[in-house]
Design a protein around this motif. Sequence first.
Motif, PDB file in Angstrom:
ATOM      1  N   ILE A   1       0.895  -1.171   0.000  1.00  0.00           N
ATOM      2  CA  ILE A   1       0.000   0.000   0.000  1.00  0.00           C
ATOM      3  C   ILE A   1       0.926   1.212   0.000  1.00  0.00           C
ATOM      4  N   LEU A   2       0.798   2.054  -1.013  1.00  0.00           N
ATOM      5  CA  LEU A   2       1.795   3.113  -1.185  1.00  0.00           C
ATOM      6  C   LEU A   2       1.133   4.497  -1.146  1.00  0.00           C
ATOM      7  N   PHE A   3       1.455   5.253  -0.101  1.00  0.00           N
ATOM      8  CA  PHE A   3       0.978   6.637   0.019  1.00  0.00           C
ATOM      9  C   PHE A   3       1.939   7.542  -0.742  1.00  0.00           C
ATOM     10  N   TYR A   4       1.395   8.328  -1.645  1.00  0.00           N
ATOM     11  CA  TYR A   4       2.216   9.279  -2.397  1.00  0.00           C
ATOM     12  C   TYR A   4       1.329  10.459  -2.767  1.00  0.00           C
ATOM     13  N   ASN A   5       1.948  11.479  -3.343  1.00  0.00           N
ATOM     14  CA  ASN A   5       1.171  12.597  -3.855  1.00  0.00           C
ATOM     15  C   ASN A   5       1.379  12.694  -5.347  1.00  0.00           C
ATOM     16  N   ASP A   6       0.308  12.957  -6.062  1.00  0.00           N
ATOM     17  CA  ASP A   6       0.390  13.109  -7.515  1.00  0.00           C
ATOM     18  C   ASP A   6       0.787  14.554  -7.799  1.00  0.00           C
ATOM     19  N   HIS A   7       1.923  14.723  -8.506  1.00  0.00           N
ATOM     20  CA  HIS A   7       2.486  16.059  -8.721  1.00  0.00           C
ATOM     21  C   HIS A   7       1.940  16.724  -9.976  1.00  0.00           C
ATOM     22  N   GLY A   8       0.855  16.164 -10.550  1.00  0.00           N
ATOM     23  CA  GLY A   8       0.258  16.820 -11.714  1.00  0.00           C
ATOM     24  C   GLY A   8       0.098  15.908 -12.911  1.00  0.00           C
ATOM     25  N   LEU A   9       0.485  14.629 -12.773  1.00  0.00           N
ATOM     26  CA  LEU A   9       0.364  13.715 -13.915  1.00  0.00           C
ATOM     27  C   LEU A   9      -1.087  13.276 -14.109  1.00  0.00           C
ATOM     28  N   GLU A  10      -1.728  12.815 -13.031  1.00  0.00           N
ATOM     29  CA  GLU A  10      -3.133  12.392 -13.125  1.00  0.00           C
ATOM     30  C   GLU A  10      -4.072  13.511 -12.668  1.00  0.00           C
ATOM     31  N   PHE A  11      -3.716  14.171 -11.575  1.00  0.00           N
ATOM     32  CA  PHE A  11      -4.583  15.222 -11.013  1.00  0.00           C
ATOM     33  C   PHE A  11      -3.839  16.543 -11.079  1.00  0.00           C
ATOM     34  N   PHE A  12      -4.185  17.369 -12.026  1.00  0.00           N
ATOM     35  CA  PHE A  12      -3.553  18.683 -12.102  1.00  0.00           C
ATOM     36  C   PHE A  12      -4.227  19.608 -11.082  1.00  0.00           C
ATOM     37  N   ILE A  13      -3.718  20.812 -10.903  1.00  0.00           N
ATOM     38  CA  ILE A  13      -4.229  21.647  -9.816  1.00  0.00           C
ATOM     39  C   ILE A  13      -5.656  22.145 -10.034  1.00  0.00           C
ATOM     40  N   ASP A  14      -6.198  21.944 -11.248  1.00  0.00           N
ATOM     41  CA  ASP A  14      -7.581  22.390 -11.470  1.00  0.00           C
ATOM     42  C   ASP A  14      -8.595  21.403 -10.882  1.00  0.00           C
ATOM     43  N   LYS A  15      -8.178  20.139 -10.693  1.00  0.00           N
ATOM     44  CA  LYS A  15      -9.078  19.125 -10.111  1.00  0.00           C
ATOM     45  C   LYS A  15      -8.232  18.275  -9.180  1.00  0.00           C
ATOM     46  N   LYS A  16      -8.413  18.461  -7.884  1.00  0.00           N
ATOM     47  CA  LYS A  16      -7.554  17.791  -6.915  1.00  0.00           C
ATOM     48  C   LYS A  16      -8.362  17.031  -5.888  1.00  0.00           C
ATOM     49  N   PRO A  17      -8.444  15.710  -5.982  1.00  0.00           N
ATOM     50  CA  PRO A  17      -9.050  14.984  -4.870  1.00  0.00           C
ATOM     51  C   PRO A  17      -8.166  15.119  -3.629  1.00  0.00           C
ATOM     52  N   THR A  18      -8.781  15.345  -2.503  1.00  0.00           N
ATOM     53  CA  THR A  18      -7.992  15.398  -1.264  1.00  0.00           C
ATOM     54  C   THR A  18      -7.357  14.043  -1.000  1.00  0.00           C
ATOM     55  N   PHE A  19      -8.157  12.982  -1.149  1.00  0.00           N
ATOM     56  CA  PHE A  19      -7.656  11.607  -1.018  1.00  0.00           C
ATOM     57  C   PHE A  19      -8.181  10.795  -2.206  1.00  0.00           C
ATOM     58  N   ALA A  20      -7.317  10.005  -2.819  1.00  0.00           N
ATOM     59  CA  ALA A  20      -7.753   9.115  -3.900  1.00  0.00           C
ATOM     60  C   ALA A  20      -7.126   7.744  -3.699  1.00  0.00           C
ATOM     61  N   ILE A  21      -7.852   6.702  -4.128  1.00  0.00           N
ATOM     62  CA  ILE A  21      -7.310   5.337  -4.056  1.00  0.00           C
ATOM     63  C   ILE A  21      -7.508   4.671  -5.411  1.00  0.00           C
ATOM     64  N   GLY A  22      -6.510   3.923  -5.851  1.00  0.00           N
ATOM     65  CA  GLY A  22      -6.605   3.162  -7.085  1.00  0.00           C
ATOM     66  C   GLY A  22      -7.198   1.793  -6.801  1.00  0.00           C
ATOM     67  N   VAL A  23      -8.091   1.343  -7.696  1.00  0.00           N
ATOM     68  CA  VAL A  23      -8.692   0.009  -7.550  1.00  0.00           C
ATOM     69  C   VAL A  23      -8.480  -0.802  -8.838  1.00  0.00           C
ATOM     70  N   ALA A  24      -7.458  -0.464  -9.598  1.00  0.00           N
ATOM     71  CA  ALA A  24      -7.212  -1.104 -10.893  1.00  0.00           C
ATOM     72  C   ALA A  24      -6.301  -2.329 -10.723  1.00  0.00           C
ATOM     73  N   ASP A  25      -6.189  -3.109 -11.804  1.00  0.00           N
ATOM     74  CA  ASP A  25      -5.269  -4.255 -11.816  1.00  0.00           C
ATOM     75  C   ASP A  25      -3.925  -3.891 -12.423  1.00  0.00           C
ATOM     76  N   GLU A  26      -3.843  -2.689 -12.974  1.00  0.00           N
ATOM     77  CA  GLU A  26      -2.586  -2.255 -13.577  1.00  0.00           C
ATOM     78  C   GLU A  26      -2.558  -0.724 -13.621  1.00  0.00           C
ATOM     79  N   TYR A  27      -1.357  -0.176 -13.437  1.00  0.00           N
ATOM     80  CA  TYR A  27      -1.190   1.289 -13.479  1.00  0.00           C
ATOM     81  C   TYR A  27      -0.024   1.626 -14.401  1.00  0.00           C
ATOM     82  N   HIS A  28      -0.170   2.759 -15.087  1.00  0.00           N
ATOM     83  CA  HIS A  28       0.884   3.182 -16.006  1.00  0.00           C
ATOM     84  C   HIS A  28       1.433   4.541 -15.598  1.00  0.00           C
TER      85      HIS A  28
END
Length: 283
Positions: free
Chosen positions: A53-80
Amino acid sequence: MANIIGAVTTSHIPAIANAMANGLEQTPYWKPFFDAYPPVRDWLNEKKPDVIILFYNDHGLEFFIDKKPTFAIGVADEYHNADEGWGIPTIPPVTGESDLSWHIANSIVDEGFDMTVCQEMKVDHGLTVPLNLMWPGHQYGHVKVIPVCINCEQYPMAQPWRTYALGQAIGRAVQSYEKDINVVVFGTGGMSHQLDGERAGFINRAFDIDCLDKLVNDPEALTKYTNIDLVEQGGAQAVELNMHIAMRGTLLGKVTELHRNYHAPISNTGSGLMLLEHEMPES
Ligand code: DHB
Ligand code: FE
């Protein structure tokens, strides 16, 4: 019962990926940083956790500053990963663990954490650099990873007491998962650093080392800080300490420090590598 067997704190700066891609690990600048990692790699290779389980912050790749979830969790089988503009080569995908991810998402939303739940999510250097540090050559495909993303780029941000509580809720969710699997939790980023403005390059070694001590023995003390306290003490981007604080929240049982290294500055940051062993509490 799923079992959290340990936890790791590590830097995630993109310069690490460039150093590894260019074989610079043993140059005088990087050697004191990279030489601290083999004991943590050895422990992971011996324990062979099923899930990170890896806590990190997205620096703008998936969530740019115009749309920022306070907390997000991935539920996928693969990430790129994708081009972040650092010139780092394309890297293999990260394996997910959708079943436990959904279990955690359901449990913590029921506890009152209004997560953004992502069935698709690009993962940036905050997640991929730590995995490559632990399994060099991007040999992390066998480990299933659950990304948990905490906003550290755009105000308003969750305060440390809240990120710690998020970690505790995730710890309870893991405890209530019926499969016998071993989990290790990563808190990435930090420690003191300021990348721009008047205090660019600011490092506070004493503060960082005190935070590492408190992460082991007195995590509740860290929840007394506000994000502004973290900025004053550690620089504008020291709010990334929230990932370490959330990681520590998941450790509901007995914690033993197995390994620690503090090195600064490395690419304008304080780097705290720590390996904690964890015994689950009675459920
Ligand atoms: C840098 C990027 C980060 O995400 C970080 O936490 C520290 C430094 C950088 O670009 O150097
Ligand atoms: Fe960062």
